[in-house]
Scaffold this active site. Sequence first.
Site, mmCIF file in Angstrom:
data_model
loop_
_atom_site.group_PDB
_atom_site.id
_atom_site.type_symbol
_atom_site.label_atom_id
_atom_site.label_comp_id
_atom_site.label_asym_id
_atom_site.label_seq_id
_atom_site.Cartn_x
_atom_site.Cartn_y
_atom_site.Cartn_z
ATOM 1 N N ASP A 71 34.447 39.384 34.782
ATOM 2 C CA ASP A 71 34.227 40.199 33.590
ATOM 3 C C ASP A 71 35.550 40.650 32.983
ATOM 4 O OD1 ASP A 71 34.898 42.042 35.538
ATOM 5 O OD2 ASP A 71 33.038 43.195 35.402
ATOM 6 N N SER A 72 36.655 40.294 33.631
ATOM 7 C CA SER A 72 37.977 40.471 33.035
ATOM 8 C C SER A 72 38.099 39.736 31.710
ATOM 9 C CB SER A 72 39.063 39.980 33.996
ATOM 10 O OG SER A 72 38.783 38.664 34.454
ATOM 11 N N ASP A 114 30.782 37.181 37.948
ATOM 12 C CA ASP A 114 30.644 38.632 38.067
ATOM 13 C C ASP A 114 29.316 39.114 37.502
ATOM 14 O OD1 ASP A 114 32.842 39.739 39.357
ATOM 15 O OD2 ASP A 114 34.072 39.798 37.550
ATOM 16 N N LYS A 143 29.251 38.093 42.163
ATOM 17 C CA LYS A 143 30.113 39.154 42.683
ATOM 18 C C LYS A 143 29.702 40.485 42.091
ATOM 19 C CE LYS A 143 34.547 39.701 41.431
ATOM 20 N NZ LYS A 143 34.615 41.145 41.046
ATOM 21 N N GLU A 212 41.033 44.772 45.967
ATOM 22 C CA GLU A 212 41.946 44.908 44.832
ATOM 23 C C GLU A 212 42.778 46.177 44.933
ATOM 24 O OE1 GLU A 212 42.009 44.763 39.924
ATOM 25 O OE2 GLU A 212 40.167 44.333 41.023
#
EC number: 2.1.2.11
Length: 296
Positions: A71-72, A114, A143, A212
């Site tokens: 989703d970045s 995602d 994810k 992360e």
Amino acid sequence: MTAPTPTPANAATPYGTLPPASPLPQRRPVSLPRLAQMREAGEKITMLTAYDATFAAVADAAGVECLLVGDSLGMVCQGLPSTVGVSLDTMAYHTASVARGLHRVQGTAWLIADLPYGSYAEGPEQAMRSACTLMQAGAHMVKLEGGGWTAPTVRFLVERGVPVCAHLGLTPQTVHALGGYRVQGRSDEAARALRSQANELQDAGAAMLVLEMVPATLAREVTDALPRCHTIGIGAGSGTAGQVLVLHDMLGVNLGKNPKFAHDFMAQAGSVRGAIEAYVQAVKAGRFPDDALHAW
């Protein structure tokens, strides 16, 4: 109309002599058992984000084992200030694009997508509906972000045949609650909580776990404690089972300053494929990340 005759190898052309075609290397499709074998053998897993067919095909050809439709994309493709505004429909669109790119080149990469903000927080049933949308678009795994509260959802999905990658540490979908993009797990209490959550997620059936912006020592400890769940680090040091970067960060083409944990592999590569190959080789050889430069 007669179709043109293909130019044979070794034939003279206005641009020189064509070299003989080299056969494509035979690679096995990446699967969860294959990833487990890699980890058992001590081979690092490589992952990159991909958002379209062309870059997916290039990354696969460069040897990346796992592609993440993250989703970045909201930030690097759509120009949004965070990932919160990304919709499930958008994720399905990009997942299908990446899947088609892999299919066209007979790609072997494991494809993860995602679950975006708001698509699974209501509970397992909502998560299952959202996961079905992404799996039908071509994903092999979904994810989701979050700690122990997501464990029942992970278990629900896994029991119904949906492989799950979890995500701990800095979780961008809840960046406002975290107070910004900050390293997580630095205090003893926070480290204990992260270890506990990681164990819960492994017990629930998560096959992979993104860590992360977590201190390198903590990430290594979590990795060692999770034999059935492969950790993938981003800003978490070199001790994880694998590494992931946002494609735009590792190519040095993002809209702002490159994060500390990233490296511009394009600077010396000369081509996108060359940069991705350099990334894969650096991860496999243990040269990236350098804990002194890219970790906390």
